[in-house]
Design an enzyme around this catalytic site. Structure first.
Site, PDB file in Angstrom:
ATOM      1  N   ASP A 207       0.862  -1.185   0.000  1.00 57.93           N
ATOM      2  CA  ASP A 207       0.000   0.000   0.000  1.00 57.93           C
ATOM      3  C   ASP A 207       0.897   1.234   0.000  1.00 57.93           C
ATOM      4  O   ASP A 207       2.131   1.132   0.092  1.00 57.93           O
ATOM      5  CB  ASP A 207      -0.924  -0.005   1.220  1.00 57.93           C
ATOM      6  CG  ASP A 207      -2.256   0.698   0.948  1.00 57.93           C
ATOM      7  OD1 ASP A 207      -2.248   1.711   0.225  1.00 57.93           O
ATOM      8  OD2 ASP A 207      -3.292   0.241   1.454  1.00 57.93           O
ATOM      9  N   GLY A 233       4.524   1.576  -1.539  1.00 58.26           N
ATOM     10  CA  GLY A 233       4.789   1.873  -2.932  1.00 58.26           C
ATOM     11  C   GLY A 233       3.529   2.179  -3.707  1.00 58.26           C
ATOM     12  O   GLY A 233       2.424   2.219  -3.160  1.00 58.26           O
ATOM     13  N   PHE A 235       1.126   1.139  -7.016  1.00 54.43           N
ATOM     14  CA  PHE A 235       0.782  -0.047  -7.817  1.00 54.43           C
ATOM     15  C   PHE A 235       1.408  -0.026  -9.203  1.00 54.43           C
ATOM     16  O   PHE A 235       1.752  -1.068  -9.760  1.00 54.43           O
ATOM     17  CB  PHE A 235      -0.735  -0.141  -8.009  1.00 54.43           C
ATOM     18  CG  PHE A 235      -1.540  -0.322  -6.761  1.00 54.43           C
ATOM     19  CD1 PHE A 235      -0.981  -0.868  -5.614  1.00 54.43           C
ATOM     20  CD2 PHE A 235      -2.872   0.049  -6.730  1.00 54.43           C
ATOM     21  CE1 PHE A 235      -1.739  -1.038  -4.465  1.00 54.43           C
ATOM     22  CE2 PHE A 235      -3.645  -0.120  -5.601  1.00 54.43           C
ATOM     23  CZ  PHE A 235      -3.068  -0.662  -4.461  1.00 54.43           C
ATOM     24  N   HIS A 253     -12.006  -1.182  -9.011  1.00 54.05           N
ATOM     25  CA  HIS A 253     -13.107  -0.249  -9.255  1.00 54.05           C
ATOM     26  C   HIS A 253     -12.677   1.209  -9.148  1.00 54.05           C
ATOM     27  O   HIS A 253     -13.456   2.114  -9.453  1.00 54.05           O
ATOM     28  CB  HIS A 253     -14.304  -0.544  -8.344  1.00 54.05           C
ATOM     29  CG  HIS A 253     -14.089  -0.227  -6.894  1.00 54.05           C
ATOM     30  ND1 HIS A 253     -15.041  -0.506  -5.937  1.00 54.05           N
ATOM     31  CD2 HIS A 253     -13.062   0.348  -6.214  1.00 54.05           C
ATOM     32  CE1 HIS A 253     -14.623  -0.114  -4.751  1.00 54.05           C
ATOM     33  NE2 HIS A 253     -13.428   0.396  -4.898  1.00 54.05           N
TER      34      HIS A 253
END
Length: 343
Positions: A207, A233, A235, A253
């Protein structure tokens, strides 16, 4: 069509469902207030009359009877004579301090949904996401600026991830895997459920770095600080740690289709051969008929510039394009869909 025809048609169609839909938010606000005031805590101890509940929760006598009877009518309290006790649903999920407590999630939705959905018409005509006003108690989008708001936000999510973690712990054959990574796993609550249920697992959370202090505090409080590793970090720019199973819950989403596909390709590169990816969201049914799922999608469009829910079939196609095989979909918690695929 004549005036007489219109009148005849109106008489033939019951307006009740329309009226119920018009005031649907009233029932939700009754639930939110009951959680905030502690009604279910008081009624969990033993059945009590309205005077006792009012004294314990601060209910005004003028409001108490209608309020408590409304909760009974909604199936959250049970009334026997002039005494009220928790109905099974409230006893299972709305008593503070219990392992299955979902009150934090109820409070989270109360604080975040109403101000945003009050701007739906503006969003529908402009296409612009509607952010909550931090000066009026909102914290979506700016929660990282205030550690206390972040804690409250994650506490609400934890209430839900406890139940989700228990479901995933029982749905997957974890004996085939040695490690799991929760992508966007916040302060590690879902991962904590998995390692408690399956002690052989090595768990990690990936995360944003700003989440690390809350992760460290939360996992230490659970006594699992040495069982779950945190990697900070982004994504899309940082390496995603390797694992046998990577979980993406309420992640895809938040992005548009191109970014979803990009992220799934990156996840595929990080799942160990023979491992799995688990994706859960309030996915839209392929025929786009489930109103609750479509409302969830509309909510994502309200609060984010690119987000929305997505169809199950679309996700399975993206997984296939990313290199995954043997995808499967199944209902989860009655509100979500779980899609799994193999590396």
């Amino acid at each position: 069509m004549t005036t007489s025809d219109v009148r005849t048609t109106a008489v033939a169609v019951d307006p009740g469902p329309l009226i119920k839909l018009t005031i649907a938010d009233c029932a939700a606000k009754v639930l939110h207030s009951a959680v905030t005031l502690g009604v279910f805590r008081v009624c969990a101890e033993q059945p009590a009359d309205a005077d006792h509940i009012a004294a314990a929760t601060g209910l005004h006598p003028r409001m108490a009877a209608d309020f408590l009877d409304a909760l009974a009518g909604l199936g959250l309290l049970e009334r026997s004579g002039d005494h009220y006790g928790n109905a099974p649903l409230a006893q299972a999920y709305l008593v503070p301090g219990t392992a299955t407590y979902l009150g934090g999630f109820v409070e989270l939705t109360n604080e975040t949904l109403y101000s945003t959905w009050g701007r739906l018409t503006e969003a529908l005509t402009t296409g612009a996401p509607q952010h909550l006003d931090p000066d009026k108690g909102g914290f979506v989008g700016d929660k990282h600026k205030d550690p206390e708001k972040m804690k409250r936000f994650f506490a609400g999510l934890d209430a839900y991830s406890d139940r989700m973690g228990t479901e995933l712990a029982g749905r997957i054959d974890w004996s085939r895997h040695a490690s799991v990574l929760d992508l966007g796993g916040a302060r590690g609550n879902l991962a904590s459920v998995l390692v408690v249920e399956h002690p052989h697992l090595t768990a990690g959370v990936f995360d944003l770095e700003r989440t690390r202090p809350l992760f460290t505090e939360h996992t230490a409080r659970l006594g699992l600080g040495d069982r779950i590793a945190f990697t900070g970090g982004d994504f899309f720019t940082d390496d995603i740690p390797k694992a046998d199973v990577i979980v993406l819950g309420h992640i895809l989403h938040g992005f548009d289709t191109d970014r979803r596909q990009e992220l799934l390709r990156r996840v595929h590169a990080s799942v160990n051969p023979g491992g799995q990816v688990l994706v859960y969201d309030r996915m839209i049914d392929d025929e786009r008929r489930d109103a609750e799922r479509l409302l969830s999608s509309l909510h994502m469009r309200l609060v984010s510039p690119d987000g929305s829910e997505y169809r199950v079939g679309d996700l399975r196609g993206w997984l296939r394009e990313a290199g995954f095989t043997d995808s499967a979909a199944e209902p989860l918690l009655g509100t979500h869909t779980l899609v799994t695929a193999v590396r």
